[in-house]
Design an enzyme around this catalytic site. Structure first.
Site, PDB file in Angstrom:
ATOM      1  N   ARG A 111       0.857  -1.183   0.000  1.00  0.00           N
ATOM      2  CA  ARG A 111       0.000   0.000   0.000  1.00  0.00           C
ATOM      3  C   ARG A 111       0.894   1.234   0.000  1.00  0.00           C
ATOM      4  O   ARG A 111       1.772   1.360   0.853  1.00  0.00           O
ATOM      5  CB  ARG A 111      -0.878   0.009   1.247  1.00  0.00           C
ATOM      6  N   HIS A 228     -16.988   5.942   2.798  1.00  0.00           N
ATOM      7  CA  HIS A 228     -15.996   5.207   3.601  1.00  0.00           C
ATOM      8  C   HIS A 228     -15.878   5.944   4.931  1.00  0.00           C
ATOM      9  O   HIS A 228     -15.257   7.006   5.027  1.00  0.00           O
ATOM     10  CB  HIS A 228     -14.653   5.172   2.864  1.00  0.00           C
ATOM     11  N   GLY A 232     -10.604   7.774   9.681  1.00  0.00           N
ATOM     12  CA  GLY A 232     -10.583   8.715   8.552  1.00  0.00           C
ATOM     13  C   GLY A 232     -11.846   8.447   7.741  1.00  0.00           C
ATOM     14  O   GLY A 232     -12.333   7.319   7.741  1.00  0.00           O
ATOM     15  N   ARG A 304     -18.778   4.361  18.861  1.00  0.00           N
ATOM     16  CA  ARG A 304     -19.456   3.532  19.879  1.00  0.00           C
ATOM     17  C   ARG A 304     -19.638   4.309  21.175  1.00  0.00           C
ATOM     18  O   ARG A 304     -20.709   4.280  21.788  1.00  0.00           O
ATOM     19  CB  ARG A 304     -18.636   2.258  20.180  1.00  0.00           C
ATOM     20  N   VAL A 351     -17.296   2.783  10.987  1.00  0.00           N
ATOM     21  CA  VAL A 351     -18.576   3.418  11.305  1.00  0.00           C
ATOM     22  C   VAL A 351     -19.637   2.984  10.292  1.00  0.00           C
ATOM     23  O   VAL A 351     -20.754   2.596  10.662  1.00  0.00           O
ATOM     24  CB  VAL A 351     -18.429   4.963  11.312  1.00  0.00           C
ATOM     25  N   GLY A 352     -19.301   3.036   9.029  1.00  0.00           N
ATOM     26  CA  GLY A 352     -20.278   2.720   7.976  1.00  0.00           C
ATOM     27  C   GLY A 352     -20.809   1.306   8.067  1.00  0.00           C
ATOM     28  O   GLY A 352     -21.993   1.047   7.816  1.00  0.00           O
ATOM     29  N   GLU A 353     -19.937   0.361   8.464  1.00  0.00           N
ATOM     30  CA  GLU A 353     -20.356  -1.042   8.531  1.00  0.00           C
ATOM     31  C   GLU A 353     -21.106  -1.370   9.816  1.00  0.00           C
ATOM     32  O   GLU A 353     -21.862  -2.342   9.870  1.00  0.00           O
ATOM     33  CB  GLU A 353     -19.130  -1.963   8.412  1.00  0.00           C
ATOM     34  N   ASN A 354     -20.859  -0.573  10.865  1.00  0.00           N
ATOM     35  CA  ASN A 354     -21.372  -0.958  12.187  1.00  0.00           C
ATOM     36  C   ASN A 354     -22.393  -0.019  12.816  1.00  0.00           C
ATOM     37  O   ASN A 354     -23.166  -0.451  13.661  1.00  0.00           O
ATOM     38  CB  ASN A 354     -20.196  -1.093  13.171  1.00  0.00           C
ATOM     39  N   GLU A 404      -9.458  -3.757   1.803  1.00  0.00           N
ATOM     40  CA  GLU A 404      -8.367  -3.131   1.059  1.00  0.00           C
ATOM     41  C   GLU A 404      -7.235  -4.117   0.776  1.00  0.00           C
ATOM     42  O   GLU A 404      -6.599  -4.053  -0.267  1.00  0.00           O
ATOM     43  CB  GLU A 404      -7.853  -1.913   1.841  1.00  0.00           C
TER      44      GLU A 404
HETATM   45  P1  AMP Z   1     -11.725   2.026  10.755  1.00  0.00           P
HETATM   46  O1  AMP Z   1     -10.841   3.227  10.616  1.00  0.00           O
HETATM   47  O2  AMP Z   1     -12.417   1.642   9.496  1.00  0.00           O
HETATM   48  O3  AMP Z   1     -11.048   0.867  11.439  1.00  0.00           O
HETATM   49  O4  AMP Z   1     -12.903   2.474  11.751  1.00  0.00           O
HETATM   50  C1  AMP Z   1     -12.655   2.724  13.119  1.00  0.00           C
HETATM   51  C2  AMP Z   1     -13.841   3.410  13.741  1.00  0.00           C
HETATM   52  O5  AMP Z   1     -15.039   2.644  13.505  1.00  0.00           O
HETATM   53  C3  AMP Z   1     -13.775   3.514  15.253  1.00  0.00           C
HETATM   54  O6  AMP Z   1     -13.056   4.647  15.651  1.00  0.00           O
HETATM   55  C4  AMP Z   1     -15.224   3.612  15.651  1.00  0.00           C
HETATM   56  O7  AMP Z   1     -15.613   4.970  15.642  1.00  0.00           O
HETATM   57  C5  AMP Z   1     -15.970   2.916  14.536  1.00  0.00           C
HETATM   58  N1  AMP Z   1     -16.601   1.645  14.969  1.00  0.00           N
HETATM   59  C6  AMP Z   1     -16.044   0.433  15.024  1.00  0.00           C
HETATM   60  N2  AMP Z   1     -16.934  -0.482  15.472  1.00  0.00           N
HETATM   61  C7  AMP Z   1     -18.087   0.192  15.695  1.00  0.00           C
HETATM   62  C8  AMP Z   1     -19.383  -0.180  16.171  1.00  0.00           C
HETATM   63  N3  AMP Z   1     -19.681  -1.437  16.492  1.00  0.00           N
HETATM   64  N4  AMP Z   1     -20.317   0.789  16.271  1.00  0.00           N
HETATM   65  C9  AMP Z   1     -20.031   2.058  15.950  1.00  0.00           C
HETATM   66  N5  AMP Z   1     -18.841   2.473  15.481  1.00  0.00           N
HETATM   67  C10 AMP Z   1     -17.879   1.552  15.364  1.00  0.00           C
END
Ligand code: AMP
Length: 420
Positions: A111, A228, A232, A304, A351-354, A404
């Site tokens: 990457r 996304h 970030g 969260r 955030v988008g997935e959860n 990714e």
């Molecule tokens: P990433 O950079 O894609 O790994 O996303 C990290 C961020 O996803 C964390 O800082 C949280 O804010 C969010 N996140 C992870 N799991 C959850 C969840 N179950 N519910 C809400 N937000 C989450």
């Protein structure tokens, strides 16, 4: 784990003349970390996943998981530099019988965050490629040096093996000039390479294609808005598989409200903080990149925790959430207008997935644009790509887990398979 399309086809759908070796090692090298995955491109399986953290400190840690056995092992103790880190990783892989000296290893995919205008595709690494990545350090001072260290280390370990750079910016190089340029003096912009490059491109590429697949259509046939939302965060407008706009710019600071980054703001805020607040440029840089966004607004950058605080009636957390969602909604509207017709809006990353409440709030009130979320479907949790819009919705709303590492491995393998 997300299922992948047949690995016997490249990203563009062309058949591979499969090389004998089938494994790709993906390396994501940060300033003090090294993330890796070893994938088998015959079946899309993950053979090993791991992370080395706090490289260069006394408290370094290597965490390695072997997929075949399900074993996770940890090494704690000083790891001096990236070379030592990769050697330690190689040792763990050897213990699992999948070492880097195996003839099954076809290539290493790296990457690389910033490829500027120059790198529009995955690129086989040679000395001239390294020089060009180095030349881009002024626009990516935090990321490109770390990526280069990872590449040099891997080349030293396996000089005979093809190594491929996959750029975070590459997917966005299809943006038209009117979307990529800032409205400033053209000559100055060109001299200092000031333009909108966009980031998270590997994720936007993967998710836009996976969304088309979820709809049962070819990427060329669909227009997708990809959101996304990780620590970030960035949005992109993808027309027929090609990016036409994205929210991050010269650096990852522009666009959406993020965990610790402000996203869009009037540039005069910077002059104001300098002149009136007496802050130095470095202090303002740190403020906007590391102490703003959700964290700056309410003291937490984890969604969260923010949701938990909202449930307890915390007004600061509520306001931070509302500002986050308001910006997101503005970008959905903007990219809807850019695309003209939209087939899907896809949510991805942490955030988008959860975070179902973020997804629901982002499309709330957009029924006039054909956008809605079914509360029951939105509440379902899972690792697979899924629709969360009502069955009769004009525009699909989807949750599409990003991958990714898979995308980097696939692009690397496709390039090596072409015999480039
Ligand atoms: P990433 O950079 O894609 O790994 O996303 C990290 C961020 O996803 C964390 O800082 C949280 O804010 C969010 N996140 C992870 N799991 C959850 C969840 N179950 N519910 C809400 N937000 C989450």
């Amino acid at each position: 784990m997300t299922s992948h399309p047949s690995p016997a086809a490249t990203a563009s759908g062309e058949p591979l003349s499969a090389p004998l070796a089938s494994r790709v090692l993906v390396l994501n090298s940060g300033s003090s970390s090294l993330k890796y995955q070893l994938l088998d491109m015959r079946d899309g399986g993950r053979l090993a996943v791991g992370l080395v953290e706090r490289i260069g400190e006394q408290t370094s840690r290597l965490r390695h998981t072997c997929a075949a056995t399900g074993d996770t092992r940890e090494q704690n103790g000083p790891i001096a530099d990236h070379h030592a880190a990769l050697k330690a990783v190689a040792g763990e892989l050897s213990r699992d019988g999948i070492g880097l000296d195996s003839p099954e290893l076809a290539a290493i995919g790296h990457r690389v965050v910033h490829g500027g205008k120059f790198f529009t595709e995955p690129t086989l690494i040679d000395d001239s490629v390294l020089t060009e990545i180095e030349r881009l350090i002024p626009v990516a001072p935090l990321h490109n040096p770390a990526n280069l260290t990872g590449i040099r280390t891997a080349r030293a370990l396996r000089p005979d093996l093809p190594q491929v750079a996959v750029f975070d910016t590459a997917f966005h190089t299809t943006m038209p000039e009117y979307a990529a340029r800032y409205a400033i003096d053209t000559k100055l912009a060109d001299r200092y390479r000031v333009r909108r490059y966009g980031f998270h491109g590997t994720s936007h590429a993967y998710v836009s294609r996976a969304t088309a697949r979820l709809l049962g259509r070819a990427p060329e046939e669909v227009n997708v808005i990809v959101l996304h939302l990780g620590n970030g965060a960035s949005a992109s407008a993808v027309r027929g598989g090609r990016c036409v706009d994205t929210s991050m710019g010269l650096t990852p600071l522009e666009g959406l409200v993020m965990g610790t980054r402000s996203g869009d703001l009037d540039p005069a805020v910077i002059f104001h903080l300098r002149r009136v607040g007496g802050m130095s440029m470095d202090e303002i840089d740190t403020l906007l990149n590391k102490r703003s966004g959700l964290f700056g607004l309410c003291g937490d950058n984890d969604m969260r925790e923010i949701q938990r605080r909202i449930d307890e009636g915390d007004a600061g957390a509520r306001l931070a959430f509302d500002i986050y969602v308001h910006r997101l909604k503005k970008y959905i509207g903007a990219y809807y207008a850019v695309l003209g017709t939209v087939d899907a809006v896809a949510f991805t990353a942490g955030v988008g997935e959860n975070a179902a409440p973020v997804r629901a709030a982002a499309v709330e009130g957009l029924a006039g644009l054909g956008l809605a979320v079914d509360p029951g479907l939105n509440a379902v949790r899972g690792d697979e790509a899924r629709l969360i819009s009502p069955p009769d919705a004009r525009v699909a709303v989807a949750v599409v887990p990003t991958d990714e590492e898979w995308e980097i491995a696939e692009q690397t393998y496709a390039l090596v398979g072409k015999g480039v």
